[in-house]
Design an enzyme around this catalytic site. Sequence first.
Site, PDB file in Angstrom:
ATOM      1  N   VAL A  31     118.532  18.717  -5.471  1.00 44.51           N
ATOM      2  CA  VAL A  31     117.127  19.114  -5.371  1.00 44.51           C
ATOM      3  C   VAL A  31     116.217  17.905  -5.561  1.00 44.51           C
ATOM      4  O   VAL A  31     116.542  16.981  -6.306  1.00 44.51           O
ATOM      5  CB  VAL A  31     116.792  20.233  -6.388  1.00 44.51           C
ATOM      6  CG1 VAL A  31     116.874  19.739  -7.813  1.00 44.51           C
ATOM      7  CG2 VAL A  31     115.436  20.854  -6.121  1.00 44.51           C
ATOM      8  N   CYS A  32     115.079  17.920  -4.861  1.00 47.63           N
ATOM      9  CA  CYS A  32     114.026  16.914  -5.043  1.00 47.63           C
ATOM     10  C   CYS A  32     112.686  17.640  -4.992  1.00 47.63           C
ATOM     11  O   CYS A  32     112.615  18.829  -5.261  1.00 47.63           O
ATOM     12  CB  CYS A  32     114.123  15.806  -3.979  1.00 47.63           C
ATOM     13  SG  CYS A  32     113.735  16.342  -2.310  1.00 47.63           S
ATOM     14  N   ARG A  33     111.636  16.953  -4.634  1.00 48.99           N
ATOM     15  CA  ARG A  33     110.316  17.574  -4.585  1.00 48.99           C
ATOM     16  C   ARG A  33     110.195  18.535  -3.408  1.00 48.99           C
ATOM     17  O   ARG A  33     109.749  19.663  -3.557  1.00 48.99           O
ATOM     18  CB  ARG A  33     109.232  16.489  -4.516  1.00 48.99           C
ATOM     19  CG  ARG A  33     107.823  17.033  -4.481  1.00 48.99           C
ATOM     20  CD  ARG A  33     106.804  15.869  -4.460  1.00 48.99           C
ATOM     21  NE  ARG A  33     105.512  16.344  -4.051  1.00 48.99           N
ATOM     22  CZ  ARG A  33     105.111  16.462  -2.791  1.00 48.99           C
ATOM     23  NH1 ARG A  33     105.927  16.151  -1.802  1.00 48.99           N
ATOM     24  NH2 ARG A  33     103.904  16.900  -2.508  1.00 48.99           N
ATOM     25  N   MET A  38     111.474  21.441  -5.223  1.00 50.51           N
ATOM     26  CA  MET A  38     110.714  21.998  -6.337  1.00 50.51           C
ATOM     27  C   MET A  38     109.380  22.593  -5.885  1.00 50.51           C
ATOM     28  O   MET A  38     108.838  23.457  -6.581  1.00 50.51           O
ATOM     29  CB  MET A  38     110.506  20.955  -7.430  1.00 50.51           C
ATOM     30  CG  MET A  38     111.784  20.524  -8.130  1.00 50.51           C
ATOM     31  SD  MET A  38     112.717  21.884  -8.880  1.00 50.51           S
ATOM     32  CE  MET A  38     111.637  22.297 -10.261  1.00 50.51           C
TER      33      MET A  38
END
Length: 99
Positions: free
Chosen positions: A62-64, A90
């Site tokens: 996961v990242c932004r 996110m």
Amino acid sequence: MKTITTDELQERIESGEQLNIIDVRETEEVAAGMIPGAKHIPLGEIDIRADELGSGEPYYIVCRSGARSGRASDFLTEQGIDAINVEGGMLAWKGETIA
């Protein structure tokens, strides 16, 4: 590339599954909150820290927004690691976060 939506990931967490979640955002981004139980490995360190991940189980990356995690997922897959990109990152996450 394997993918999962944030809603699907949240359902798995809420059903009690023990998941390996890797957050590849930068330290200042993670300070705003991350998925409970996630491990922080910034994208810039993923190549030198990939050996911390086992090859026998899946990792949810996961990242932004899903772009950096996509790059990390591609790299990890090339290393023989079962990496699944969390689509939307996110920004799309509606679940609990911890600081």
